[in-house]
Write an enzyme that holds these catalytic residues in place. Structure first.
Site, PDB file in Angstrom:
ATOM      1  N   ARG A  68      -5.626 -33.037  54.842  1.00  0.00           N
ATOM      2  CA  ARG A  68      -4.059 -32.452  54.331  1.00  0.00           C
ATOM      3  C   ARG A  68      -3.385 -32.704  55.626  1.00  0.00           C
ATOM      4  NH1 ARG A  68      -7.398 -27.446  51.756  1.00  0.00           N
ATOM      5  NH2 ARG A  68      -7.700 -28.425  49.749  1.00  0.00           N
ATOM      6  N   ARG A  89     -12.884 -23.040  52.247  1.00  0.00           N
ATOM      7  CA  ARG A  89     -12.959 -24.157  51.477  1.00  0.00           C
ATOM      8  C   ARG A  89     -14.245 -23.879  50.513  1.00  0.00           C
ATOM      9  NH1 ARG A  89     -10.032 -28.511  55.430  1.00  0.00           N
ATOM     10  NH2 ARG A  89      -8.010 -27.843  54.898  1.00  0.00           N
ATOM     11  N   LYS A 121      -0.315 -19.289  59.633  1.00  0.00           N
ATOM     12  CA  LYS A 121      -1.377 -19.593  59.134  1.00  0.00           C
ATOM     13  C   LYS A 121      -2.181 -20.637  59.992  1.00  0.00           C
ATOM     14  CE  LYS A 121      -4.742 -20.399  55.617  1.00  0.00           C
ATOM     15  NZ  LYS A 121      -4.790 -20.273  53.974  1.00  0.00           N
ATOM     16  N   CYS A 153      -3.262 -30.099  47.374  1.00  0.00           N
ATOM     17  CA  CYS A 153      -2.631 -29.300  47.172  1.00  0.00           C
ATOM     18  C   CYS A 153      -1.371 -29.641  46.114  1.00  0.00           C
ATOM     19  CB  CYS A 153      -1.875 -28.556  48.617  1.00  0.00           C
ATOM     20  SG  CYS A 153      -3.233 -27.699  49.503  1.00  0.00           S
ATOM     21  N   GLU A 213      10.443 -25.427  60.154  1.00  0.00           N
ATOM     22  CA  GLU A 213       9.800 -25.139  58.811  1.00  0.00           C
ATOM     23  C   GLU A 213      10.306 -23.815  58.268  1.00  0.00           C
ATOM     24  OE1 GLU A 213       7.940 -26.685  56.636  1.00  0.00           O
ATOM     25  OE2 GLU A 213       6.853 -28.378  57.680  1.00  0.00           O
ATOM     26  N   LYS A 259       2.048 -23.413  58.170  1.00  0.00           N
ATOM     27  CA  LYS A 259       0.636 -23.567  58.189  1.00  0.00           C
ATOM     28  C   LYS A 259       0.342 -24.822  58.585  1.00  0.00           C
ATOM     29  CE  LYS A 259      -2.474 -23.858  54.059  1.00  0.00           C
ATOM     30  NZ  LYS A 259      -2.735 -23.738  52.402  1.00  0.00           N
ATOM     31  N   CYS A 262      -1.010 -22.490  44.823  1.00  0.00           N
ATOM     32  CA  CYS A 262      -1.132 -23.749  45.169  1.00  0.00           C
ATOM     33  C   CYS A 262      -2.125 -24.407  44.019  1.00  0.00           C
ATOM     34  CB  CYS A 262      -1.976 -23.648  46.414  1.00  0.00           C
ATOM     35  SG  CYS A 262      -2.092 -25.074  47.354  1.00  0.00           S
ATOM     36  N   TYR A 276      -9.694 -10.635  55.978  1.00  0.00           N
ATOM     37  CA  TYR A 276     -10.924 -10.316  55.440  1.00  0.00           C
ATOM     38  C   TYR A 276     -11.443  -9.084  56.095  1.00  0.00           C
ATOM     39  CZ  TYR A 276     -10.193 -14.989  53.683  1.00  0.00           C
ATOM     40  OH  TYR A 276      -9.490 -16.027  53.118  1.00  0.00           O
TER      41      TYR A 276
END
Length: 331
Positions: free
Chosen positions: A223, A211, A254, A130, A239, A201, A120, A319
């Site tokens: 966005r 961010r 996501k 992006c 998509e 997304k 990206c 994470y």
């Protein structure tokens, strides 16, 4: 037949009984650990909104990789935080950019570790968007230009793959991005490199901590003109279909936690590996509640990760990967 002949509790009577009838399970091989790499020296800085997640400079990256490898995690997702930005995000496709350098470092230390390169421009553009911004002189409106951005995203993907990335993971949500990147990789002699598309997304509020981590907040606007409306599910199929036609090898949803229905939709409709991205906001909410003693962190995390598998995810970007891998070893 029904009760008393049917008694569902018969199959819940012991741990062994529950284990043999368990429908879904989590393995360390399902997990991918994201890493944030930055320019500089001797940097290991905790991200304030993401406790336990750090920015690493290249000279401190080794210790994180050693820990990941020791836990049996086989793949990482690389995000780069550069020292300079411009309107076209040129450091994203610089062959000596931070992601490219980090990729070479990982492959030198752990040749068999899968390096997934996030593809990206938002971390690298001065606008935080992006893609490339076009300013309409008549209306004064600023918007991301789709096709001009595709060319730069393709350059980025080719540069990342040449540096040694095993998988390209484009996250930009431009129309036609998979086709452009697939064509660019093939023309560069990199037809063996798969694309893990951020197919679905959403323009989500769950990205806030990321961010901060990637220094990628938009400098104006949002966005929503290129990421999906959180209210839409059928659009996700359109998509994903576009990405399948264009040559994607993995399909990602996501965020994950609030979109398990979408994960299930893709699983039911496409015979492709499905990836769930357990994003920063989902991580930070659990960390915050756990720090207050309000929840059992391990129990909540493992239930959530198994939930992603139950919904249809084959791979989970999280994470919590290192924590989950450690807990799985204790079983």
């Amino acid at each position: 037949m029904s009760f008393p002949i049917v008694r569902h509790r018969r199959l819940r009577s012991s741990a062994a009984m529950r284990n043999i009838v368990r429908e879904n399970s989590l393995s360390v091989h399902d997990l991918i650990q994201p890493i944030f790499v930055t320019v500089g020296h001797n940097i290991k800085e905790e991200i304030p909104s993401m406790p336990g997640v750090y920015h690493f400079s290249l000279d401190r990256l080794d210790e994180e990789l050693h820990e990941i490898a020791a836990l049996g995690i086989q793949g990482i997702l690389l995000f780069g935080v550069p020292d300079s930005k411009d309107e076209v995000g040129s450091s994203a496709y610089d062959d000596n950019g931070i992601v490219q350098q980090a990729t070479r470092r990982v492959k030198a230390l752990y040749p068999d570790m899968l390096v997934i390169a996030d593809t990206c421009l938002c971390q690298f553009t001065s606008t935080g968007h992006c893609g490339v911004i076009h300013h309409d002189p008549n209306t004064g409106r600023a918007d991301v230009t789709n096709d001009e951005s595709l060319a730069l995203l393709t350059k980025t993907a080719v540069s990342q793959a040449r540096a040694g990335a095993d998988i390209i993971a484009p996250s930009n949500m431009m129309d036609g991005f998979v086709a452009a990147i697939r064509e660019g990789l093939d023309e560069a002699g990199l037809s063996h490199i798969p694309i893990m598309s951020y197919s679905v997304k959403y323009a989500s509020a769950f990205y806030g901590p990321f961010r901060d981590a990637a220094h990628s907040a938009p400098q104006f606007g949002d966005r929503k003109t290129y990421q999906m409306d959180p209210a839409n599910a059928r659009e996700a199929l359109r998509e994903a279909e576009s990405d399948v036609i264009e040559g994607a090898d993995f399909l990602m949803v996501k965020p994950a936690l609030a979109y398990m229905d979408v994960i299930q939709l893709l699983k039911q409709n496409y015979d492709f590996p499905i990836v769930a991205y357990n994003v920063s906001g989902e991580y930070s909410m659990i960390k915050a509640a756990a720090s207050k003693g309000w929840i059992d962190e391990q129990a909540i995390v493992m239930e959530m990760l198994v939930g992603f598998k139950r919904a249809g995810a084959d791979i989970v970007l999280t994470y919590f990967a290192k924590d989950a891998a450690g807990w799985l070893k204790q079983k």
